[in-house]
Scaffold this motif. Sequence first.
Motif, mmCIF file in Angstrom:
data_model
loop_
_atom_site.group_PDB
_atom_site.id
_atom_site.type_symbol
_atom_site.label_atom_id
_atom_site.label_comp_id
_atom_site.label_asym_id
_atom_site.label_seq_id
_atom_site.Cartn_x
_atom_site.Cartn_y
_atom_site.Cartn_z
ATOM 1 N N GLN A 104 0.843 -1.185 0.000
ATOM 2 C CA GLN A 104 0.000 0.000 0.000
ATOM 3 C C GLN A 104 0.880 1.237 0.000
ATOM 4 O O GLN A 104 2.089 1.160 0.232
ATOM 5 C CB GLN A 104 -0.940 0.039 1.210
ATOM 6 C CG GLN A 104 -0.249 0.326 2.541
ATOM 7 C CD GLN A 104 -1.214 0.352 3.725
ATOM 8 O OE1 GLN A 104 -2.030 -0.547 3.895
ATOM 9 N NE2 GLN A 104 -1.109 1.388 4.545
ATOM 10 N N LEU A 118 -3.282 0.349 -3.395
ATOM 11 C CA LEU A 118 -4.224 1.180 -2.649
ATOM 12 C C LEU A 118 -3.494 2.239 -1.826
ATOM 13 O O LEU A 118 -2.413 1.998 -1.299
ATOM 14 C CB LEU A 118 -5.079 0.314 -1.731
ATOM 15 C CG LEU A 118 -5.957 -0.744 -2.422
ATOM 16 C CD1 LEU A 118 -6.742 -1.537 -1.389
ATOM 17 C CD2 LEU A 118 -6.898 -0.091 -3.428
ATOM 18 N N HIS A 154 -3.742 4.791 1.492
ATOM 19 C CA HIS A 154 -4.433 4.897 2.777
ATOM 20 C C HIS A 154 -3.883 6.084 3.570
ATOM 21 O O HIS A 154 -2.660 6.242 3.686
ATOM 22 C CB HIS A 154 -4.244 3.628 3.616
ATOM 23 C CG HIS A 154 -4.873 2.402 3.032
ATOM 24 N ND1 HIS A 154 -6.198 2.082 3.221
ATOM 25 C CD2 HIS A 154 -4.356 1.416 2.256
ATOM 26 C CE1 HIS A 154 -6.472 0.943 2.602
ATOM 27 N NE2 HIS A 154 -5.362 0.532 2.004
#
Length: 492
Positions: A391, A444, A446
């Motif tokens: 991530q 992703l 975050h």
Amino acid sequence: MEQEYIRLIFGLKLKQIRTEKNLSLFGLSKLSGLSKSYLNEIEKGKKYPKPDKIMVLSEKLDVPYDQMVSLKLDKNLAPIGELLQSKIFKEIPLELFGIKESNLIDIVANAPAKVNAFISTVIEIAKNYNFSRESFYLASVRSFQQANNNYFDDLEHQVIKFAKAYHVDLSQSIVSKDLEEILIEEYGYSINESELRKYEALENLRSVFMPKTKTLLLTDTIDEAQRTFIYAKEIAYNFLDIKDRLYTFPWIKFETFDQVLNNFYASYFAGALVIPKDQISNQLEQLFEKETFDEGLFLSLIDGFNASPESFYQRLTNILPKSFNIQNLFFLRFTYKEGSGRFHLNKELHLSHQHSPRANETNEHYCRRWAALRVLEDISVSKKDHEFDIQISHFKEEDAKYLILSSATKDPFRDNQYRSVTIGLLLNKQLERKLKFLDDQAILHHDVGVTCEHCPIKDCELRQVPAIALEKIAKNEKIESIVEELKSKFES
């Protein structure tokens, strides 16, 4: 006690007595008949006066001779005395950090009150955080690693030298059988795999070395990668001719700083032997050239070496700064017991100017948005051999972004316990030039914090507790604002 420390303590006492009597160096020189320059060198710990000179100072300052020569310091200077008598300056080789011991002594001698206040503060912090001697040594080694970008060319060359001397092919996966043969034939080792199982209290120990008989006791629960690493460390101790060493793995306690440093050297050598620099650098280059992140290639890269994911991730902290000039990174190791809800950060290294993420000693709750924690929760449910995640984490408090790679495995020595290892690479222009896959839409993003108690993220579905630390800060800021309003109202 070292003579220089005796000189320093006498100098500190003389300076304290002189200042308490409101005497300048010039005044003490006139009073005692000793030259100002001579007295200055005494106070700086560079010279120790002869008994007749001490007698003169004792009489003129009206201080008993025995008190003058005593190594005891009063409470105002006691912490400095404790530091000096602990020989900490001798135990830690300051030259590793480019520091001369004489410079530290000059600092103490020139501003004893300020240095004393600083030392007292550090001691109090250490007590509050239960900071042991071992922790201090380990922190010193981490600082040494950081100062060298965790790359040590001399150790890399020693590995190559060893491989040539013993015809070890570094282009092929290193196996324990080859290293075991070297330990037995070259260094006279005997291997015992049955003794440790007899002692239940030693269940967490993987190996114990008996130096007198050169017997290496191994637990029968280690896998091939662990066995290979243990053998490689033993070879390092012998090939590097390290005498002051630890005899258990993992370590139980350290007696000296040299043992801590030598343990690091042996571990570094072992990692460089099992995961050679050229092999891992070439494979990483292939991974970095891809437009999208190839998870299969990354995992096969780990599996391609006879090493644990932890050894592989730690080796990345050596290779990335040197071979790819990626110097802003961190390494973390977490442990987690299934169902406990608590995650323990028990190893970290920061080759970065940033401060996040980091360990906390106040029992706060680590951010559950970290990949490091997510893979631990995942593997405790899936029971797989290896859980991996990637991530991009945005630490909002410091406005810094990191590419995060995390792997979790089962702890082979503890039931229902798992550990994860993580490497984080700071997103900057340098990283963008080296890694072509950073724009991969499958990675992703975050927003993350460090702990829930300090996290500014609103409506976080994974929050464990309110942001009480931030709430306290906001409350204090509100109080300050109102007080300022009152001041302007009643004093204008």
